[in-house]
Enzyme design. Structure first.
Site, mmCIF file in Angstrom:
data_model
loop_
_atom_site.group_PDB
_atom_site.id
_atom_site.type_symbol
_atom_site.label_atom_id
_atom_site.label_comp_id
_atom_site.label_asym_id
_atom_site.label_seq_id
_atom_site.Cartn_x
_atom_site.Cartn_y
_atom_site.Cartn_z
ATOM 1 N N THR A 74 0.865 -1.179 0.000
ATOM 2 C CA THR A 74 0.000 0.000 0.000
ATOM 3 C C THR A 74 0.904 1.233 0.000
ATOM 4 O OG1 THR A 74 -0.064 0.138 2.392
ATOM 5 C CG2 THR A 74 -1.797 -1.141 1.356
ATOM 6 N N GLU A 128 -5.912 -3.609 -0.643
ATOM 7 C CA GLU A 128 -6.334 -4.808 0.081
ATOM 8 C C GLU A 128 -7.481 -5.535 -0.610
ATOM 9 O OE1 GLU A 128 -5.592 -1.910 1.300
ATOM 10 O OE2 GLU A 128 -4.525 -2.061 3.216
ATOM 11 N N LYS A 135 -13.205 16.552 13.166
ATOM 12 C CA LYS A 135 -14.115 16.487 14.311
ATOM 13 C C LYS A 135 -14.223 17.854 14.953
ATOM 14 C CE LYS A 135 -15.785 13.629 17.848
ATOM 15 N NZ LYS A 135 -15.714 12.616 18.827
ATOM 16 N N TRP A 155 -19.025 15.633 13.080
ATOM 17 C CA TRP A 155 -18.046 15.264 12.048
ATOM 18 C C TRP A 155 -18.271 16.101 10.797
ATOM 19 C CZ3 TRP A 155 -14.151 12.353 13.511
ATOM 20 C CH2 TRP A 155 -14.314 11.432 14.570
#
Ligand code: ADP
Length: 549
Positions: free
Chosen positions: A195, A339, A448, A453
């Site tokens: 990754t 993944e 946040k 959020w």
């Protein structure tokens, strides 16, 4: 979706009558050579000229390469590194290496030298195949540590000497054009990809033959990447990162013509390739297409052959979607990750949208799309309970499937991302009644503010809709009262201007007042990861004191 196994006595099941044939990459290879032998693979070379051959020629060269690998001492299970752009030679490695039972480790050429050195060592590569033009980069990486033993094979012309290196074409010359391929278990490792470390250290994902074949099948479906034999495909997504989204397997499997861009990733070269080779389908991250769009606007022209663009890796800015659709190119928004091999979703039109208004349809197709048949999903709230499937309630996305990784290569630590056979994607999303996934953010990138959020993606999309803005990244920065507040980092288009209050006013007309970024910082360019995503970690570090100053 099945979450618990049925309590059945399975000792009474009986075997079927089907042949027990392993799902290996050889299937795709033989099919391309036997049934699509005349279809072309084209590479744009560094000097701007074009190399071309057919899948039949490709088949012979893959056999020659396999013989060369065996001669070099490569054994089943060995890791073989590649350090190259998208090209026919890189495609040959994609097949010859796994088809003799070894593992192709595709190294991201945009990593820092220290990181290249680290992944080569971690993978335990013995040989590295490097593009001629990339020899200096690989030499820089090898200079980091002198004790990493590595043999080099150089692909194509180079102006830099690499002591002891072999030449790719010389290795292949004179080798037999057929190979007696071994029978492999379908669970054998085929390709290793790290990754790109948008977050944390690079982690290795080891794709198997089986996962690779299954992923190609699922990705190519009509409501997936919608590939046909008539297509001419330009993967701008690199072979050095997540298998170029599976295109090196998908195109030969379907018999589509492949156009490999080599190092020509600039808008002018890409437009030239699409024009000249009559490309019908191209794939890449938004930044690439933002630049191509700007070049098309500048030249006041279109790309008439280009039917569809698959865009993923980051969210498609709505303004880009509108501009491309206006030029007659369908945008297929896709989402996935290393993944997941990597394709998880693609945004095709659902039957229920057939009678919807153009506005409703656009809203759905701007989402990340509907799931691949080989990806099971669940979206959980902070307490681990499933959130309603209403397209509004957001939660953490977990996935599971035969082309989703169950662990990381040589990483023994128990990671909380693997639990009960599920993988935690790190993405926060909603899913609507029709099954469209919409990413709210990466959990690490959410801002946040107080108890609420804020999605950085939403703010970026709105900012990039402003005519003067070329690119925008929104980050959350520490704030005394609100814990975190959003700050926008913006790069303007050439010759355009807008100031901080101007952009805050623009955003204020589009989102709730409390979401307006506290500050807008102007930069020439936003730092990016190796695969073109905004490097928010670096931005957060650079501006960490901005709101307390
Ligand atoms: P990394 O960036 O860690 O190397 P990948 O390149 O595999 O990992 O990127 C996977 C991540 O990229 C996803 O988890 C998601 O956050 C983001 N991503 C991929 N496609 C999209 C998309 N269409 N819209 C928004 N984010 C996306």
């Amino acid at each position: 979706m099945q979450t618990t196994r049925p309590a059945l006595d399975l000792s009474t099941t009986i075997p079927g009558t089907m042949m027990d044939v392993p799902l290996t990459i050889h299937w795709i290879f033989q099919h391309a050579v036997n049934n699509h032998g005349a279809r072309e693979v084209v590479t744009r070379l560094d000097d701007g000229s074009y190399f071309r051959y057919t899948y039949a020629d490709f088949g012979k060269r893959v056999a020659q390469l396999a013989h060369a690998l065996v001669e070099l001492g490569v054994k089943p299970g060995d890791r073989v590194a590649s350090f190259g752009w998208n090209s026919h030679r890189h495609l040959e490695l994609y097949y010859a290496v796994p088809m003799i039972g070894a593992v192709l480790h595709t190294v991201n050429i945009r990593l820092f030298p220290e990181q290249v050195c680290w992944v080569l060592q971690h993978a335990g590569d013995k040989i590295c195949f490097v593009d001629g033009s990339l020899v200096p980069a690989v030499a820089r990486a090898m200079a980091v540590r002198s004790d990493v033993p590595m043999e080099f094979v150089v692909m194509g012309p180079t102006t830099t000497e690499l002591p002891g290196a072999r030449d790719y074409e010389e290795l292949l010359a004179g080798q037999p054009e057929t190979f007696d391929w071994p029978d492999l278990d379908e669970r054998t490792a085929a390709i290793l990809c790290y990754t790109s470390a948008t977050t944390g250290d690079p982690k290795g994902v080891m794709f198997t033959h089986r996962s690779t074949v299954l992923h190609a099948y699922a990705a190519g479906l009509a409501d997936g990447l919608a590939v046909t034999q008539r297509d001419v495909i330009l993967p701008v997504v690199p072979q050095f990162h997540v298998n170029a989204w599976g295109v090196p397997f998908l195109a030969p499997m379907i018999g589509a013509k492949l156009v490999m861009p080599g190092s020509g990733m600039d808008p002018a070269s890409l437009i030239d390739m699409v024009d000249r080779e009559k490309v019908t389908l191209a794939l890449g991250v938004p930044t690439v297409w933002l630049a191509v769009r700007d070049e098309l606007v500048r030249r006041d022209t279109t790309l008439p052959t280009l039917k569809a663009l698959v865009i993923g890796g980051s969210a498609v800015p709505p303004s880009l979607y509108d501009d491309l659709e206006a030029k007659g190119t369908r945008v297929i928004h896709a989402w996935g990750m290393t993944e997941m091999s990597p394709i998880g979703t693609a945004a095709a039109m659902h039957s229920d949208l057939e009678d919807a208004t153009p506005r409703e349809r656009r809203a759905a197709l701007l989402k990340q799309g509907r799931f691949s048949p080989l990806v099971a999903w669940k979206v959980l709230d902070d307490e681990g309970k499933p959130v309603p499937r209403d397209g509004v309630t957001a939660g953490a996305l977990w996935v599971r499937g035969p082309a989703v990784t169950g662990s990381y290569y040589r990483l023994d630590a128990e990671l909380p991302v693997f639990e009960d056979g599920w993988f935690h994607t790190g993405d926060v999303c909603t899913i609507d009644e029709l099954g469209y996934l919409q990413l709210v953010d990466r959990s690490k990138d959410l801002v946040k503010s107080g108890g609420e959020w804020i999605s950085s993606v939403d703010l970026e999309n709105e900012l990039m809709g402003h005519p003067a803005v070329r690119e925008a990244a929104v980050i959350g920065l520490p704030h005394e009262k609100w814990i975190e507040r959003p700050v926008a980092v913006v790069a303007l288009r050439e010759g355009q201007s807008v100031d901080e209050p101007g952009l805050q006013a623009w955003i204020g007309e589009r989102v709730a007042k409390w979401q307006i970024p506290d500050r807008v910082v102007f930069v020439d360019a936003i730092p990016r990861t190796g695969v073109g995503k905004f490097l928010k970690r670096e931005l957060r570090e650079r501006y960490k004191d901005l709101l307390s100053e």
